[in-house]
Design a protein around this motif. Structure first.
Motif, PDB file in Angstrom:
ATOM      1  N   MET A 266       0.819  -1.208   0.000  1.00 19.46           N
ATOM      2  CA  MET A 266       0.000   0.000   0.000  1.00 19.46           C
ATOM      3  C   MET A 266       0.856   1.262   0.000  1.00 19.46           C
ATOM      4  O   MET A 266       0.463   2.294  -0.563  1.00 19.46           O
ATOM      5  CB  MET A 266      -0.991  -0.026   1.160  1.00 19.46           C
ATOM      6  N   ILE A 267       2.029   1.216   0.606  1.00 19.51           N
ATOM      7  CA  ILE A 267       2.945   2.353   0.511  1.00 19.51           C
ATOM      8  C   ILE A 267       3.378   2.538  -0.936  1.00 19.51           C
ATOM      9  O   ILE A 267       3.426   3.662  -1.455  1.00 19.51           O
ATOM     10  CB  ILE A 267       4.149   2.158   1.444  1.00 19.51           C
ATOM     11  N   ALA A 268       3.676   1.441  -1.621  1.00 17.84           N
ATOM     12  CA  ALA A 268       4.043   1.515  -3.041  1.00 17.84           C
ATOM     13  C   ALA A 268       2.914   2.114  -3.865  1.00 17.84           C
ATOM     14  O   ALA A 268       3.147   2.964  -4.740  1.00 17.84           O
ATOM     15  CB  ALA A 268       4.399   0.121  -3.565  1.00 17.84           C
ATOM     16  N   LEU A 269       1.665   1.711  -3.604  1.00 16.80           N
ATOM     17  CA  LEU A 269       0.523   2.245  -4.329  1.00 16.80           C
ATOM     18  C   LEU A 269       0.298   3.722  -4.015  1.00 16.80           C
ATOM     19  O   LEU A 269      -0.103   4.502  -4.886  1.00 16.80           O
ATOM     20  CB  LEU A 269      -0.729   1.433  -4.005  1.00 16.80           C
ATOM     21  N   ALA A 270       0.560   4.109  -2.758  1.00 12.56           N
ATOM     22  CA  ALA A 270       0.418   5.521  -2.390  1.00 12.56           C
ATOM     23  C   ALA A 270       1.410   6.385  -3.162  1.00 12.56           C
ATOM     24  O   ALA A 270       1.088   7.491  -3.603  1.00 12.56           O
ATOM     25  CB  ALA A 270       0.625   5.690  -0.884  1.00 12.56           C
TER      26      ALA A 270
END
Length: 418
Positions: A266-270
């Motif tokens: 989710m950090i990567a997607l953010a």
């Protein structure tokens, strides 16, 4: 002087005009630039109890360094990262100094410093973070031996509370407020903007009446007001803007061990969706070895006393953490960011404020650096003592400059990391 308190509850801020001794004796917002391909980004990952540096650091410097036990999970991406030995902040305190990992400053010694013990992520967020919905994401836990996630600190010495689990992070990133909630937010914004106008009006009036000493105090106060203005402007800008579409359903929370891969994703997607350009992740005291089939607790294992079985358990635990860091780096390398990859645009720092978990020393920290346009593929060792010692904060100066923030110093830096 009649002192007023202005409480902006939903911004989590209290604005109180400071006392002015000279009066007692007498009775802009950064413009949005939008989501831009190739924008510089920064991610820092830290853990609570460090890593087995004897099993981490190679002995051969340069590009032909040997594979160590803890570098084994990263071997396929070694061309995308640099292993650095010898960096630390010169602080002491064991558990009570881990929070200095991204600041170089102990909280107890920060009171009289102009920038307090601000961490590099929050410093960057203040400078460039207002171009995105979230100036910075702080992800971690509120459990464990050290009182919750302490990786991120503001200039005013306030610990930034973390997003603590995948479900909460999912909602923050992907769930758009209802129309009713958006309307309430808009009304709150109007009220708080009015309060800020009152604060500035009174402060400007007072500035014409105070002496130089109090003028400096008032200017410092107005800097805090402008920070609140930025946050309010940011929230106003994004109130009625839809969030990115979620690529999967809201996840269920499990435990810190099993949730780690999802937090990384989710950090990567953010970053990819330009919801933020700055993020931190702290692996805290609620990372339970039992979920890896290890019977003892992490803190107990860290005081291993050179017991072979305890060290073997720590290696299992640490390799798991390092493996998922490697998968995060590899994931960024596969995400497009214009004509380059997201990893090319993102500097990723991995390490800990603890150097030796057994003795709880805060020196010779485990540091890995990936992405960010750096030349990688090496093991570098810098002087650890004497006049040539290189502080970790020198690397932070370099990272900031690569982010487009022109600073010459940060924390206890002595220059820019070359």
């Amino acid at each position: 002087m009649n002192r007023r308190h202005f409480l902006l509850s939903s911004l989590g801020t209290t604005l109180a005009l400071p006392g002015m001794s000279s009066l007692m004796a007498k009775g802009p917002v950064q413009a949005a630039k939008g989501a831009g391909m190739g924008a510089r980004r920064f991610v820092a990952v830290g853990n609570l109890l460090g890593y087995q540096t004897k099993q981490l650091f190679p002995t051969t410097q340069g590009r032909s360094y040997e594979k160590t036990t803890l570098l084994e999970p990263l071997w396929d991406i070694r061309d995308k990262m640099t292993v650095i030995r010898g960096l630390d902040h010169g602080v002491k305190g064991g558990h009570f100094a881990v929070h200095s990992f991204l600041s170089g400053v102990l909280n107890s010694e920060a009171q009289n410093r102009p920038e307090g013990n601000v961490t590099i992520d929050q410093y960057l967020a203040d400078e460039v973070g207002f171009e995105t919905r979230f100036p910075a994401l702080t992800v971690g836990s509120e459990g464990g031996i050290h009182g919750g996630c302490q990786i991120a600190w503001t200039k005013s010495g306030v610990r930034v509370p973390p997003v603590t689990n995948p479900a909460e992070l999912f909602e923050k990133l992907f769930v758009t407020d209802s129309k009713e909630r958006q309307a309430r937010r808009a009304q709150e914004n109007q009220v708080q903007a009015s309060i800020l106008d009152s604060v500035l009006e009174e402060a400007n009036r007072l500035s014409k009446k105070v002496n130089k000493e109090d003028k400096d105090k008032l200017d410092e106060y107005l800097t805090s007001v402008r920070d609140v203005e930025k946050r309010l402007e940011l929230r106003q800008r994004w109130t009625d803007q839809p969030k990115p579409k979620a690529p999967f359903d809201k996840p269920a929370n499990r435990n810190a061990v099993e949730d780690l891969p999802l937090l990384y994703e989710m950090i990567a997607l953010a970053l990819q969706s330009d919801s933020t350009r700055i993020a931190t992740l702290e692996i805290g005291g609620d990372f339970m070895p039992q979920h890896l089939g290890i019977k003892k607790d992490w803190h107990g294992l860290s005081h291993h006393g050179n017991d072979a079985e305890a060290i073997a358990d720590l290696i299992t635990l640490e390799k798991y953490q390092i493996d998922h860091f490697g998968k995060f780096v590899a994931r960024l390398a596969k995400m497009n960011d214009g004509e380059r990859t997201l990893l090319d645009s993102t500097t990723v720092l991995f390490g800990s404020g603890m150097g030796d978990g057994n003795s709880h020393k805060n020196s010779d920290l485990p540091i890995l650096l990936a992405g960010g346009g750096y030349k990688h593929g090496e093991f570098r060792e810098v002087p650890r003592e004497g006049i040539n010692k290189v502080p970790l904060c020198n690397l932070f100066v370099d990272i900031a400059q690569k982010m487009g923030v022109e600073i010459d110093s940060f924390g206890n830096s002595t220059g820019r990391f070359a």
